[in-house]
Design a protein around this motif. Structure first.
Motif, PDB file in Angstrom:
ATOM      1  N   TYR A 111       0.644  -1.398   0.045  1.00 18.99           N
ATOM      2  CA  TYR A 111      -0.035   0.072   0.162  1.00 18.99           C
ATOM      3  C   TYR A 111       0.875   1.247   0.145  1.00 18.99           C
ATOM      4  CZ  TYR A 111      -3.863   3.052   0.943  1.00 18.99           C
ATOM      5  OH  TYR A 111      -4.828   4.060   0.888  1.00 18.99           O
ATOM      6  N   ASN A 112       0.963   1.895  -1.057  1.00 22.14           N
ATOM      7  CA  ASN A 112       1.970   3.018  -1.243  1.00 22.14           C
ATOM      8  C   ASN A 112       1.204   4.339  -0.930  1.00 22.14           C
ATOM      9  OD1 ASN A 112       3.690   1.165  -2.124  1.00 22.14           O
ATOM     10  ND2 ASN A 112       2.860   1.181  -4.020  1.00 22.14           N
ATOM     11  N   ASN A 113       0.910   4.535   0.099  1.00 20.09           N
ATOM     12  CA  ASN A 113       0.355   5.937   0.304  1.00 20.09           C
ATOM     13  C   ASN A 113       0.215   6.165   2.035  1.00 20.09           C
ATOM     14  OD1 ASN A 113      -0.761   8.503   0.031  1.00 20.09           O
ATOM     15  ND2 ASN A 113      -2.688   7.725  -0.711  1.00 20.09           N
ATOM     16  N   ASP A 114       0.253   7.296   2.588  1.00 19.63           N
ATOM     17  CA  ASP A 114       0.079   7.736   3.715  1.00 19.63           C
ATOM     18  C   ASP A 114      -0.317   9.110   3.814  1.00 19.63           C
ATOM     19  OD1 ASP A 114       0.052   7.556   6.396  1.00 19.63           O
ATOM     20  OD2 ASP A 114       2.278   7.331   6.909  1.00 19.63           O
ATOM     21  N   CYS A 115      -0.659   9.661   4.992  1.00 21.13           N
ATOM     22  CA  CYS A 115      -1.295  10.865   5.097  1.00 21.13           C
ATOM     23  C   CYS A 115      -1.010  11.290   6.421  1.00 21.13           C
ATOM     24  CB  CYS A 115      -3.020  10.923   4.974  1.00 21.13           C
ATOM     25  SG  CYS A 115      -3.473  12.783   5.092  1.00 21.13           S
ATOM     26  N   ARG A 116      -0.324  12.556   6.534  1.00 23.53           N
ATOM     27  CA  ARG A 116      -0.165  13.229   7.794  1.00 23.53           C
ATOM     28  C   ARG A 116      -0.813  14.603   8.006  1.00 23.53           C
ATOM     29  NH1 ARG A 116       4.287  11.660   5.241  1.00 23.53           N
ATOM     30  NH2 ARG A 116       4.543  13.814   4.166  1.00 23.53           N
ATOM     31  N   ILE A 117      -1.241  14.805   9.293  1.00 27.09           N
ATOM     32  CA  ILE A 117      -2.177  15.953   9.784  1.00 27.09           C
ATOM     33  C   ILE A 117      -1.226  16.919  10.372  1.00 27.09           C
ATOM     34  CG2 ILE A 117      -4.102  16.769  10.773  1.00 27.09           C
ATOM     35  CD1 ILE A 117      -5.352  14.213  10.569  1.00 27.09           C
ATOM     36  N   SER A 118      -1.250  18.159  10.168  1.00 26.18           N
ATOM     37  CA  SER A 118      -0.514  19.229  10.760  1.00 26.18           C
ATOM     38  C   SER A 118      -1.643  20.294  11.014  1.00 26.18           C
ATOM     39  CB  SER A 118       0.607  19.762  10.049  1.00 26.18           C
ATOM     40  OG  SER A 118       0.148  20.241   8.781  1.00 26.18           O
ATOM     41  N   TYR A 119      -1.279  21.312  12.242  1.00 24.43           N
ATOM     42  CA  TYR A 119      -2.230  22.273  12.301  1.00 24.43           C
ATOM     43  C   TYR A 119      -1.268  23.586  12.497  1.00 24.43           C
ATOM     44  CZ  TYR A 119      -6.119  24.973  14.672  1.00 24.43           C
ATOM     45  OH  TYR A 119      -6.670  26.040  15.008  1.00 24.43           O
ATOM     46  N   THR A 120      -1.808  24.643  11.837  1.00 22.24           N
ATOM     47  CA  THR A 120      -1.076  25.745  12.229  1.00 22.24           C
ATOM     48  C   THR A 120      -2.186  26.982  12.698  1.00 22.24           C
ATOM     49  OG1 THR A 120       0.266  25.561  10.511  1.00 22.24           O
ATOM     50  CG2 THR A 120       0.383  27.682  11.043  1.00 22.24           C
ATOM     51  N   PRO A 121      -1.981  27.052  13.971  1.00 22.19           N
ATOM     52  CA  PRO A 121      -3.173  28.139  14.475  1.00 22.19           C
ATOM     53  C   PRO A 121      -2.631  29.601  14.333  1.00 22.19           C
ATOM     54  CG  PRO A 121      -1.619  27.328  16.443  1.00 22.19           C
ATOM     55  CD  PRO A 121      -1.446  26.369  15.032  1.00 22.19           C
ATOM     56  N   SER A 122      -3.490  30.363  13.935  1.00 24.10           N
ATOM     57  CA  SER A 122      -3.207  31.603  13.836  1.00 24.10           C
ATOM     58  C   SER A 122      -3.897  32.642  14.790  1.00 24.10           C
ATOM     59  CB  SER A 122      -3.896  32.249  12.380  1.00 24.10           C
ATOM     60  OG  SER A 122      -5.249  32.015  12.431  1.00 24.10           O
ATOM     61  N   SER A 123      -4.501  32.217  15.713  1.00 23.98           N
ATOM     62  CA  SER A 123      -5.152  32.763  16.802  1.00 23.98           C
ATOM     63  C   SER A 123      -5.619  32.063  17.924  1.00 23.98           C
ATOM     64  CB  SER A 123      -6.361  33.671  16.548  1.00 23.98           C
ATOM     65  OG  SER A 123      -7.362  33.275  16.108  1.00 23.98           O
ATOM     66  N   TYR A 124      -5.549  32.497  19.181  1.00 15.58           N
ATOM     67  CA  TYR A 124      -5.792  32.065  20.447  1.00 15.58           C
ATOM     68  C   TYR A 124      -6.233  32.844  21.479  1.00 15.58           C
ATOM     69  CZ  TYR A 124      -5.707  28.988  24.675  1.00 15.58           C
ATOM     70  OH  TYR A 124      -6.201  28.567  25.851  1.00 15.58           O
ATOM     71  N   GLN A 125      -7.672  32.742  21.808  1.00 19.10           N
ATOM     72  CA  GLN A 125      -8.085  33.666  22.718  1.00 19.10           C
ATOM     73  C   GLN A 125      -9.031  32.827  23.855  1.00 19.10           C
ATOM     74  OE1 GLN A 125     -10.756  36.128  20.873  1.00 19.10           O
ATOM     75  NE2 GLN A 125     -12.099  34.552  19.856  1.00 19.10           N
ATOM     76  N   THR A 126      -8.942  33.521  25.151  1.00 18.07           N
ATOM     77  CA  THR A 126      -9.890  32.911  26.031  1.00 18.07           C
ATOM     78  C   THR A 126     -11.138  33.573  26.414  1.00 18.07           C
ATOM     79  OG1 THR A 126      -8.454  33.726  27.907  1.00 18.07           O
ATOM     80  CG2 THR A 126      -7.782  31.452  27.183  1.00 18.07           C
ATOM     81  N   ALA A 127     -12.158  33.043  26.825  1.00 20.35           N
ATOM     82  CA  ALA A 127     -13.464  33.973  27.235  1.00 20.35           C
ATOM     83  C   ALA A 127     -14.223  32.798  28.175  1.00 20.35           C
ATOM     84  CB  ALA A 127     -14.291  34.420  25.823  1.00 20.35           C
ATOM     85  N   PRO A 128     -14.845  33.294  28.923  1.00 21.92           N
ATOM     86  CA  PRO A 128     -15.976  32.447  29.569  1.00 21.92           C
ATOM     87  C   PRO A 128     -16.928  31.903  28.499  1.00 21.92           C
ATOM     88  CG  PRO A 128     -15.920  34.713  30.522  1.00 21.92           C
ATOM     89  CD  PRO A 128     -15.272  35.011  29.302  1.00 21.92           C
ATOM     90  N   GLY A 129     -17.099  30.564  28.829  1.00 24.14           N
ATOM     91  CA  GLY A 129     -18.103  29.825  27.906  1.00 24.14           C
ATOM     92  C   GLY A 129     -19.592  30.091  28.443  1.00 24.14           C
ATOM     93  N   PRO A 130     -20.447  29.510  27.935  1.00 21.87           N
ATOM     94  CA  PRO A 130     -21.940  29.804  28.260  1.00 21.87           C
ATOM     95  C   PRO A 130     -22.366  29.609  29.685  1.00 21.87           C
ATOM     96  CG  PRO A 130     -21.851  27.751  27.068  1.00 21.87           C
ATOM     97  CD  PRO A 130     -20.287  28.446  26.854  1.00 21.87           C
ATOM     98  N   GLU A 131     -22.799  30.356  30.481  1.00 23.67           N
ATOM     99  CA  GLU A 131     -23.469  29.896  31.657  1.00 23.67           C
ATOM    100  C   GLU A 131     -24.289  29.014  31.970  1.00 23.67           C
ATOM    101  OE1 GLU A 131     -25.457  32.217  35.523  1.00 23.67           O
ATOM    102  OE2 GLU A 131     -24.391  33.411  34.242  1.00 23.67           O
ATOM    103  N   HIS A 132     -24.135  28.066  32.813  1.00 26.65           N
ATOM    104  CA  HIS A 132     -25.162  26.977  32.872  1.00 26.65           C
ATOM    105  C   HIS A 132     -25.483  26.624  34.487  1.00 26.65           C
ATOM    106  CE1 HIS A 132     -21.170  25.059  32.460  1.00 26.65           C
ATOM    107  NE2 HIS A 132     -21.723  24.134  33.282  1.00 26.65           N
ATOM    108  N   GLN A 133     -26.428  26.179  34.846  1.00 23.76           N
ATOM    109  CA  GLN A 133     -26.718  25.748  36.278  1.00 23.76           C
ATOM    110  C   GLN A 133     -25.654  24.515  36.388  1.00 23.76           C
ATOM    111  OE1 GLN A 133     -30.758  24.823  37.244  1.00 23.76           O
ATOM    112  NE2 GLN A 133     -30.127  23.579  39.074  1.00 23.76           N
TER     113      GLN A 133
END
Length: 228
Positions: free
Chosen positions: A61-83
């Motif tokens: 089987y002459n194939n393979d696949c690699r995954i990479s990720y290049t983040p361009s932004s990162y931020q933090t914030a409160p998620g939805p309020e729940h009981q």
């Protein structure tokens, strides 16, 4: 004349080599497909990449696949309020403080509807890339257990609301195949590379959560046993 003829022959050979290097067949060997994360084809491409990688260890089987990720932004914030925890009803005529124990689990989210195995693969890549670039550590699932004092006004219903801090990264997922691979149905085009723009991953940070005491007046049905 002989020198001119030789120069013409060399020029023809050079043009032939250039034409071969840029032929459609050669270009197809490095064809790139660019998708938005909202495109259903993006999820299909991720599944194909995962399946190809799983098969890559098979003989012949002459194939393979690699995954990479290049983040361009990162931020933090409160998620939805729940009981969190139970609601407490105070039928007394004065404010009563209750000790309320609660436990809450917040999980991650992303741009893709894919199988759990594919999701684990892309999250592993995304977490490593975000940690390397922003020195942030994610937890795909975070459980918090606490005991807090909850003041409940007379003839009121009270509860705790929680808004967990979420870290959200946006960037490009890239899939690199070793051989041309069919991604789109109904076409013979093969792709070596797939770039998925606006790939978003969000996960609890485990810090800076908001815990808010909430209350409201009882409804007429709830007030039937109220002292006031």
């Amino acid at each position: 004349m002989p020198s001119i003829r030789r120069a013409s022959v060399l020029a023809g050979i050079a043009m032939g080599v250039l034409g071969l290097a840029t032929s459609p067949a050669a270009a197809a060997q490095n064809r790139t497909l660019t998708l938005d994360a909202s495109d259903p084809l993006a999820a299909k491409a991720l599944q194909i990449c995962y399946d190809v990688h799983q098969l890559s260890s098979w003989p012949h089987y002459n194939n393979d696949c690699r995954i990479s990720y290049t983040p361009s932004s990162y931020q933090t914030a409160p998620g939805p309020e729940h009981q969190v925890g139970d609601r407490v009803l105070n039928y007394a005529s004065t404010t009563v403080t209750h000790t309320l124990a609660w436990s809450d689990t917040v999980t991650s989210s992303d741009s893709f509807e894919v199988s759990s195995s594919v999701k684990s693969a892309i999250w592993g890549v995304a977490e490593a890339a975000v940690t390397a670039k922003y020195t942030k550590t994610w937890t795909r699932s975070s459980t918090v257990s606490q005991t807090n004092s909850l003041p409940v006004p007379a003839c009121n219903v009270a509860w705790f609301g929680r808004a967990a801090e979420m870290g959200t990264a946006t960037g490009d997922l890239r899939l690199d195949f070793e051989a041309g691979t069919k991604i789109r149905s109904g076409t013979k085009k093969l792709y070596r590379h797939v770039v998925i723009n606006n790939s978003t991953f969000s996960a609890p940070t485990g810090r800076n959560d908001l815990i808010i005491a909430r209350s409201r007046a009882m409804t007429p049905q709830e007030r039937t046993a109220c002292a006031s």
